[in-house]
Write a protein that holds these residues in place. Structure first.
Motif, PDB file in Angstrom:
ATOM      1  N   LEU A  27      -4.042   4.348  10.117  1.00 13.87           N
ATOM      2  CA  LEU A  27      -2.570   4.825   9.917  1.00 13.87           C
ATOM      3  C   LEU A  27      -1.813   4.382  11.047  1.00 13.87           C
ATOM      4  CD1 LEU A  27      -2.931   8.248   8.324  1.00 13.87           C
ATOM      5  CD2 LEU A  27      -3.115   6.167   7.209  1.00 13.87           C
ATOM      6  N   PRO A  28      -0.573   3.629  10.471  1.00 15.71           N
ATOM      7  CA  PRO A  28       0.344   3.091  11.571  1.00 15.71           C
ATOM      8  C   PRO A  28       0.808   4.632  12.391  1.00 15.71           C
ATOM      9  CG  PRO A  28       1.081   2.599   9.280  1.00 15.71           C
ATOM     10  CD  PRO A  28      -0.237   3.263   9.286  1.00 15.71           C
ATOM     11  N   ALA A  29       0.873   4.214  13.712  1.00 17.68           N
ATOM     12  CA  ALA A  29       1.145   5.399  14.617  1.00 17.68           C
ATOM     13  C   ALA A  29       2.494   5.837  14.742  1.00 17.68           C
ATOM     14  CB  ALA A  29       0.539   4.720  16.172  1.00 17.68           C
ATOM     15  N   SER A  30       3.666   4.938  14.244  1.00 18.10           N
ATOM     16  CA  SER A  30       4.819   5.394  14.556  1.00 18.10           C
ATOM     17  C   SER A  30       5.682   5.933  13.159  1.00 18.10           C
ATOM     18  CB  SER A  30       5.513   4.220  15.327  1.00 18.10           C
ATOM     19  OG  SER A  30       5.402   2.988  14.599  1.00 18.10           O
ATOM     20  N   GLU A  31       4.805   6.027  12.061  1.00 15.83           N
ATOM     21  CA  GLU A  31       5.545   6.273  10.783  1.00 15.83           C
ATOM     22  C   GLU A  31       5.358   7.607  10.307  1.00 15.83           C
ATOM     23  OE1 GLU A  31       5.940   3.072   7.720  1.00 15.83           O
ATOM     24  OE2 GLU A  31       4.300   2.053   8.820  1.00 15.83           O
ATOM     25  N   GLU A  32       6.089   8.154   9.586  1.00 17.53           N
ATOM     26  CA  GLU A  32       5.958   9.441   8.872  1.00 17.53           C
ATOM     27  C   GLU A  32       4.766   9.244   7.661  1.00 17.53           C
ATOM     28  OE1 GLU A  32       7.161  12.506   9.847  1.00 17.53           O
ATOM     29  OE2 GLU A  32       8.387  11.742  11.459  1.00 17.53           O
ATOM     30  N   GLN A  33       3.999  10.458   7.666  1.00 19.71           N
ATOM     31  CA  GLN A  33       2.829  10.056   6.646  1.00 19.71           C
ATOM     32  C   GLN A  33       3.331  10.020   5.426  1.00 19.71           C
ATOM     33  OE1 GLN A  33      -0.547  11.561   7.701  1.00 19.71           O
ATOM     34  NE2 GLN A  33      -1.243  12.478   5.819  1.00 19.71           N
ATOM     35  N   GLU A  34       4.345  10.600   4.892  1.00 16.03           N
ATOM     36  CA  GLU A  34       5.053  10.569   3.724  1.00 16.03           C
ATOM     37  C   GLU A  34       5.673   9.050   3.248  1.00 16.03           C
ATOM     38  OE1 GLU A  34       5.805  12.782   5.877  1.00 16.03           O
ATOM     39  OE2 GLU A  34       5.318  14.840   4.932  1.00 16.03           O
ATOM     40  N   ALA A  35       6.181   8.408   4.370  1.00 20.60           N
ATOM     41  CA  ALA A  35       6.446   7.138   4.104  1.00 20.60           C
ATOM     42  C   ALA A  35       5.303   6.095   3.749  1.00 20.60           C
ATOM     43  CB  ALA A  35       7.243   6.607   5.275  1.00 20.60           C
ATOM     44  N   VAL A  36       4.249   6.626   4.597  1.00 24.33           N
ATOM     45  CA  VAL A  36       2.922   5.478   4.458  1.00 24.33           C
ATOM     46  C   VAL A  36       2.425   5.789   3.282  1.00 24.33           C
ATOM     47  CG1 VAL A  36       0.731   5.050   5.191  1.00 24.33           C
ATOM     48  CG2 VAL A  36       2.623   5.517   6.900  1.00 24.33           C
ATOM     49  N   GLN A  37       2.330   7.067   2.704  1.00 26.29           N
ATOM     50  CA  GLN A  37       1.809   7.417   1.435  1.00 26.29           C
ATOM     51  C   GLN A  37       2.625   6.630   0.427  1.00 26.29           C
ATOM     52  OE1 GLN A  37       2.056  11.699   1.222  1.00 26.29           O
ATOM     53  NE2 GLN A  37      -0.259  12.114   1.858  1.00 26.29           N
ATOM     54  N   ALA A  38       3.707   6.573   0.441  1.00 29.64           N
ATOM     55  CA  ALA A  38       4.649   5.888  -0.502  1.00 29.64           C
ATOM     56  C   ALA A  38       4.505   4.645  -0.756  1.00 29.64           C
ATOM     57  CB  ALA A  38       6.185   6.102  -0.365  1.00 29.64           C
ATOM     58  N   ARG A  39       4.239   4.066   0.424  1.00 29.64           N
ATOM     59  CA  ARG A  39       3.885   2.410   0.476  1.00 29.64           C
ATOM     60  C   ARG A  39       2.518   2.109  -0.282  1.00 29.64           C
ATOM     61  NH1 ARG A  39       3.342   1.842   5.588  1.00 29.64           N
ATOM     62  NH2 ARG A  39       5.599   1.242   5.852  1.00 29.64           N
ATOM     63  N   VAL A  40       1.581   2.900   0.164  1.00 30.09           N
ATOM     64  CA  VAL A  40       0.234   2.994  -0.527  1.00 30.09           C
ATOM     65  C   VAL A  40       0.024   3.117  -2.012  1.00 30.09           C
ATOM     66  CG1 VAL A  40      -2.253   3.938  -0.417  1.00 30.09           C
ATOM     67  CG2 VAL A  40      -1.400   3.327   1.794  1.00 30.09           C
ATOM     68  N   ILE A  41       0.873   4.071  -2.434  1.00 32.55           N
ATOM     69  CA  ILE A  41       1.202   4.162  -3.830  1.00 32.55           C
ATOM     70  C   ILE A  41       1.790   3.080  -4.463  1.00 32.55           C
ATOM     71  CG2 ILE A  41       2.137   5.710  -5.572  1.00 32.55           C
ATOM     72  CD1 ILE A  41       1.622   8.155  -3.728  1.00 32.55           C
ATOM     73  N   ARG A  42       2.683   2.475  -3.708  1.00 31.71           N
ATOM     74  CA  ARG A  42       3.316   1.137  -4.504  1.00 31.71           C
ATOM     75  C   ARG A  42       2.311   0.283  -4.683  1.00 31.71           C
ATOM     76  NH1 ARG A  42       7.560   2.600  -1.072  1.00 31.71           N
ATOM     77  NH2 ARG A  42       6.903   0.907   0.343  1.00 31.71           N
ATOM     78  N   ARG A  43       1.596   0.070  -3.413  1.00 31.54           N
ATOM     79  CA  ARG A  43       0.384  -0.982  -3.442  1.00 31.54           C
ATOM     80  C   ARG A  43      -0.525  -0.833  -4.262  1.00 31.54           C
ATOM     81  NH1 ARG A  43       0.369  -3.185   2.630  1.00 31.54           N
ATOM     82  NH2 ARG A  43       2.437  -4.302   2.609  1.00 31.54           N
ATOM     83  N   LEU A  44      -0.965   0.471  -4.655  1.00 33.80           N
ATOM     84  CA  LEU A  44      -1.979   0.771  -5.483  1.00 33.80           C
ATOM     85  C   LEU A  44      -1.582   0.632  -6.951  1.00 33.80           C
ATOM     86  CD1 LEU A  44      -3.672   4.362  -4.220  1.00 33.80           C
ATOM     87  CD2 LEU A  44      -4.737   2.093  -4.110  1.00 33.80           C
ATOM     88  N   ARG A  45      -0.257   0.838  -7.273  1.00 31.74           N
ATOM     89  CA  ARG A  45       0.146   0.360  -8.501  1.00 31.74           C
ATOM     90  C   ARG A  45      -0.100  -1.091  -8.993  1.00 31.74           C
ATOM     91  NH1 ARG A  45      -0.537   1.754 -12.774  1.00 31.74           N
ATOM     92  NH2 ARG A  45       0.421   3.832 -12.288  1.00 31.74           N
ATOM     93  N   LYS A  46       0.114  -2.080  -7.896  1.00 30.11           N
ATOM     94  CA  LYS A  46      -0.206  -3.460  -7.869  1.00 30.11           C
ATOM     95  C   LYS A  46      -1.615  -3.772  -8.119  1.00 30.11           C
ATOM     96  CE  LYS A  46       2.983  -6.388  -6.518  1.00 30.11           C
ATOM     97  NZ  LYS A  46       3.815  -7.305  -5.669  1.00 30.11           N
ATOM     98  N   VAL A  47      -2.390  -3.078  -7.308  1.00 26.82           N
ATOM     99  CA  VAL A  47      -3.830  -3.235  -7.387  1.00 26.82           C
ATOM    100  C   VAL A  47      -4.542  -2.726  -8.586  1.00 26.82           C
ATOM    101  CG1 VAL A  47      -6.167  -2.488  -6.362  1.00 26.82           C
ATOM    102  CG2 VAL A  47      -4.033  -3.171  -4.922  1.00 26.82           C
ATOM    103  N   VAL A  48      -4.045  -1.496  -9.069  1.00 29.53           N
ATOM    104  CA  VAL A  48      -4.593  -1.187 -10.355  1.00 29.53           C
ATOM    105  C   VAL A  48      -4.153  -2.132 -11.429  1.00 29.53           C
ATOM    106  CG1 VAL A  48      -4.472   0.892 -11.901  1.00 29.53           C
ATOM    107  CG2 VAL A  48      -4.711   1.136  -9.549  1.00 29.53           C
ATOM    108  N   ASN A  49      -3.237  -2.407 -11.589  1.00 27.03           N
ATOM    109  CA  ASN A  49      -2.462  -3.359 -12.568  1.00 27.03           C
ATOM    110  C   ASN A  49      -3.178  -4.818 -12.518  1.00 27.03           C
ATOM    111  OD1 ASN A  49      -0.559  -1.519 -13.439  1.00 27.03           O
ATOM    112  ND2 ASN A  49       1.201  -2.747 -12.437  1.00 27.03           N
ATOM    113  N   LEU A  50      -3.497  -5.294 -11.343  1.00 28.47           N
ATOM    114  CA  LEU A  50      -4.407  -6.550 -11.243  1.00 28.47           C
ATOM    115  C   LEU A  50      -5.830  -6.265 -11.934  1.00 28.47           C
ATOM    116  CD1 LEU A  50      -3.494  -7.845  -7.731  1.00 28.47           C
ATOM    117  CD2 LEU A  50      -3.094  -8.970  -9.826  1.00 28.47           C
ATOM    118  N   GLY A  51      -6.439  -5.105 -11.576  1.00 27.99           N
ATOM    119  CA  GLY A  51      -7.897  -4.667 -12.160  1.00 27.99           C
ATOM    120  C   GLY A  51      -7.713  -4.653 -13.712  1.00 27.99           C
ATOM    121  N   GLN A  52      -6.637  -4.247 -14.392  1.00 30.01           N
ATOM    122  CA  GLN A  52      -6.536  -4.067 -15.583  1.00 30.01           C
ATOM    123  C   GLN A  52      -6.254  -5.470 -16.208  1.00 30.01           C
ATOM    124  OE1 GLN A  52      -3.087  -1.163 -16.080  1.00 30.01           O
ATOM    125  NE2 GLN A  52      -4.641  -0.350 -17.516  1.00 30.01           N
ATOM    126  N   LYS A  53      -5.441  -6.672 -15.427  1.00 29.98           N
ATOM    127  CA  LYS A  53      -5.313  -7.770 -16.077  1.00 29.98           C
ATOM    128  C   LYS A  53      -6.597  -8.521 -16.108  1.00 29.98           C
ATOM    129  CE  LYS A  53      -3.937 -12.145 -13.763  1.00 29.98           C
ATOM    130  NZ  LYS A  53      -3.353 -13.044 -12.634  1.00 29.98           N
TER     131      LYS A  53
END
Length: 254
Positions: free
Chosen positions: A97-123
């Motif tokens: 995990l990035p050392a200088s970021e709040e956990q909530e911000a990192v979670q939000a980024r990962v969820i956004r990116r997971l959406r793209k990954v899941v969509n690619l899987g469906q593609k």
């Protein structure tokens, strides 16, 4: 119960041992560690059997804001998964995990990116399985148990992959997690440890209660594929198959 063997047990020049594995057992392989021409040869040599792919988890970290190429890497991974008709592809939410970021911000980024990954899987028509990753002792646990289970409300298209080693280190009650995930649990990485570190030991060499685990799987997630993700203990497939036969007899697995 379907069993697969992770190629984590046979790295580098020892990987050809998997060609001798009985065809009743599937194989999960770390796609990022080989070129397509390499995997083409291995997959052909493995013959007809179930296959799954472990997605990129060393050179790629969805939690790292600096890594912008993740979609291209995942697109290539899913394209190959489709080519070899993999049953599923394993996705890690994060690594360090990035050392200088709040956990909530990192979670939000990962969820956004997971959406793209899941969509690619469906593609590509490939089943995406999200693994529970991160270890409290290493301060890399991004999603705790409740947050991990909640991911499948956010991504109902995805399935769950429960890693027993990670769960044990993080103090999760593994049979209860199996029950909570139920039919969302499509596969499990099974390996043992002492609860202090992610050792990837053979079953029975740590302190996980495997009798309770398999009882829960048989009751709540009989559809889940059991992937032996060992990193040590066996140098050939014959002894590994004998070990598997012993597990099936001990825990009455069919």
């Amino acid at each position: 119960m379907n069993f697969e063997i992770s190629d984590l047990l046979f790295p580098g020049f020892t990987k050809k041992a998997l060609r001798e594995l009985d065809s009743s057992y599937g194989i999960e392989f770390f796609y990022e560690f080989g070129k397509d021409y390499y995997w083409n040869e291995e997959v052909a040599a493995w013959g007809e059997r179930s296959l799954s792919i472990h997605g990129p988890c060393v050179a790629l970290n969805l939690a790292d804001a600096k890594q912008k190429n993740y979609a291209k890497v995942w697109d290539k991974t899913f394209a190959y998964a489709k080519k070899v008709k993999a049953d599923f592809v394993v996705v890690h939410t994060n690594e360090e995990l990035p050392a200088s970021e709040e956990q909530e911000a990192v979670q939000a980024r990962v969820i956004r990116r997971l959406r793209k990954v899941v969509n690619l899987g469906q593609k590509y028509g490939v089943q995406v399985l999200i693994e529970n990753v991160g270890l409290r002792p290493k301060e890399s646990l991004l999603f705790d148990l409740a947050e991990y289970i909640a991911l499948f409300d956010i991504f109902p298209e995805a399935g769950a992959l429960l890693d027993t080693g990670h769960a044990n280190v993080n103090g999760w009650e593994i049979p209860a997690v199996v029950e909570a995930l139920g039919d969302k649990l499509k596969a499990c990485h099974i390996h043992d440890n002492d609860g202090l570190g992610d050792a990837h030991l053979p079953l029975g060499e740590g302190n996980i209660d495997w009798k309770a685990y398999f009882a829960a799987v048989k009751k709540f997630a009989p559809q889940s594929t059991q992937v032996l993700e060992y990193c040590c203990g066996f140098s050939d497939t014959q002894s590994l198959e004998e070990h598997l036969a012993g597990l099936k007899k001990k825990y009455r697995l069919k």
